[in-house]
Design an enzyme around this catalytic site. Structure first.
Site, PDB file in Angstrom:
ATOM      1  N   LYS A  98       0.715  -1.731   0.109  1.00  0.00           N
ATOM      2  CA  LYS A  98       0.153   0.034  -0.249  1.00  0.00           C
ATOM      3  C   LYS A  98       1.018   1.225  -0.934  1.00  0.00           C
ATOM      4  O   LYS A  98       0.841   2.096  -0.327  1.00  0.00           O
ATOM      5  CB  LYS A  98      -0.709   0.196   1.546  1.00  0.00           C
ATOM      6  CG  LYS A  98      -1.896  -1.449   1.365  1.00  0.00           C
ATOM      7  CD  LYS A  98      -2.707  -1.220   2.338  1.00  0.00           C
ATOM      8  CE  LYS A  98      -3.602  -2.707   2.282  1.00  0.00           C
ATOM      9  NZ  LYS A  98      -4.500  -2.974   3.314  1.00  0.00           N
ATOM     10  N   GLN A 137      -4.970  -1.899   9.441  1.00  0.00           N
ATOM     11  CA  GLN A 137      -4.649  -3.170   8.447  1.00  0.00           C
ATOM     12  C   GLN A 137      -5.262  -4.024   9.611  1.00  0.00           C
ATOM     13  O   GLN A 137      -5.449  -4.223  10.835  1.00  0.00           O
ATOM     14  CB  GLN A 137      -3.750  -3.172   8.978  1.00  0.00           C
ATOM     15  CG  GLN A 137      -2.699  -3.912   7.537  1.00  0.00           C
ATOM     16  CD  GLN A 137      -3.443  -4.488   6.686  1.00  0.00           C
ATOM     17  OE1 GLN A 137      -4.233  -3.851   5.607  1.00  0.00           O
ATOM     18  NE2 GLN A 137      -4.210  -5.845   6.129  1.00  0.00           N
ATOM     19  N   ASP A 189     -11.035   2.863   3.714  1.00  0.00           N
ATOM     20  CA  ASP A 189     -11.067   1.896   3.420  1.00  0.00           C
ATOM     21  C   ASP A 189     -13.353   1.159   3.102  1.00  0.00           C
ATOM     22  O   ASP A 189     -13.245  -0.111   2.662  1.00  0.00           O
ATOM     23  CB  ASP A 189     -11.113   0.088   4.851  1.00  0.00           C
ATOM     24  CG  ASP A 189      -9.651   0.241   4.416  1.00  0.00           C
ATOM     25  OD1 ASP A 189      -9.622  -0.589   2.874  1.00  0.00           O
ATOM     26  OD2 ASP A 189      -8.909  -0.082   5.026  1.00  0.00           O
TER      27      ASP A 189
HETATM   28  N1  GUN Z   1      -7.096  -6.741   5.459  1.00  0.00           N
HETATM   29  C1  GUN Z   1      -7.621  -7.983   4.905  1.00  0.00           C
HETATM   30  N2  GUN Z   1      -7.559  -7.008   3.499  1.00  0.00           N
HETATM   31  C2  GUN Z   1      -7.961  -5.987   4.161  1.00  0.00           C
HETATM   32  C3  GUN Z   1      -8.061  -4.491   3.400  1.00  0.00           C
HETATM   33  O1  GUN Z   1      -9.364  -4.309   2.117  1.00  0.00           O
HETATM   34  N3  GUN Z   1      -8.567  -3.568   4.448  1.00  0.00           N
HETATM   35  C4  GUN Z   1      -8.030  -3.729   5.512  1.00  0.00           C
HETATM   36  N4  GUN Z   1      -7.783  -2.506   6.750  1.00  0.00           N
HETATM   37  N5  GUN Z   1      -7.370  -4.663   5.884  1.00  0.00           N
HETATM   38  C5  GUN Z   1      -7.265  -5.756   5.064  1.00  0.00           C
END
Ligand code: GUN
Length: 281
Positions: free
Chosen positions: A52, A96, A119
């Protein structure tokens, strides 16, 4: 033989468009900022977080990763979120997931300002999706829909089956498919006779986390198969789908790697740029 849904190519195109939008904001003296919070040292999460921040770097988005120790308390985590809510250099906040077991995930997500919730996990954005209102949409589901539409796959009136009922993928993906007038079935670990459902699917989305879970006999000939699984087998990353066999039956298939994963990151970038553009208006 199925047509490959090339997430790398689609994501590259999306990223090029986003870079222009970031540059346009910069020309107006506006920078774009994303804060990523990672609690603990789960190796998979560390890889995702790194990719990211790399994507941010490519676009000229300022990214800041807050790597907190496993023992972080709920109060400490929420205090950081609150301070990022106030920070005018930050347009997007991402926590996350999964968080360590002692932390309350839902409570932490509720502390994120819905405007900065890139998100789409805040209850306000999830609720907007559920009730058909404009809001921030979760990145993986948004990426899946983008792929299906970009490939020109018809959705109206089609049977869609989603395997997995998580808040991150299964439920929001089902909502988006329903918005496109698919007839949607959500299957999960308690579903009786899974194959009876999947064999009807014109669109089959799988987010299970088990390598080889979807076999060729579970797929309707010509179906679009979207593989959201990320499984590590002997240092190799594979999805949920038995790719070699299923590509002989399906009409379209997204590979792992090189499928949905790249789309998720592009959509995170898009949500972050959109948050900055909204703030600039
Ligand atoms: N863990 C697995 N997929 C994601 C996601 O798309 N965003 C976040 N913040 N955590 C995750």
């Amino acid at each position: 033989m199925a047509i490959l849904l090339d997430g790398n190519a689609m994501a590259a195109e999306l990223m090029a468009g986003l870079k222009q939008r970031v540059t346009a904001l910069k020309c107006r003296g506006i920078s774009v900022g994303l804060a990523v919070i990672l609690v603990g040292d789960d190796p998979a999460s560390q890889i995702y977080v790194r990719s990211k921040s790399k994507a941010c770097e490519k676009l000229g988005i300022q990214s800041e990763t807050f790597q907190l120790p496993e023992r972080t308390s709920q109060t400490e985590l929420e205090a950081l979120i609150q301070s990022l809510n106030q920070d005018k250099h930050i347009d997007g906040i991402l926590v996350q997931l999964p968080l360590p077991d002692h932390l309350d995930e839902a409570a932490a997500l509720r502390k994120i300002s819905p405007k900065k919730d890139v998100d789409g996990f805040h209850i306000e954005n999830a609720g907007k999706l559920f009730t058909g209102q404009e809001g921030v949409t979760a990145c993986t589901p948004k990426g899946i829909l983008y792929m299906l539409k970009a490939a020109g796959i018809p959705l109206e009136g089609k049977e869609a089956v989603v395997i997995g009922r998580s808040n991150i993928v299964g439920k929001p993906t089902a909502m988006l498919l329903m918005k496109e007038n698919c007839t949607v079935t959500i299957c999960h670990s308690h579903t009786v006779d899974l194959a009876a459902h999947t064999c009807r699917a014109d669109i089959l989305v799988t987010a299970v986390g088990k390598a080889g879970f979807v076999t060729a006999d579970m797929v309707k000939p010509g179906a679009a198969v979207i593989d959201v699984g990320i499984n590590r087998i002997e240092n190799k990353v594979v999805g949920d789908v038995d790719f070699d066999a299923v590509e002989q039956v399906a009409g379209y298939i997204s590979p792992v790697p090189g499928g949905v994963g790249k789309m998720t990151i592009s959509m995170l970038m898009e949500n972050t740029v959109e948050a900055a553009e909204r703030k600039a208006r």
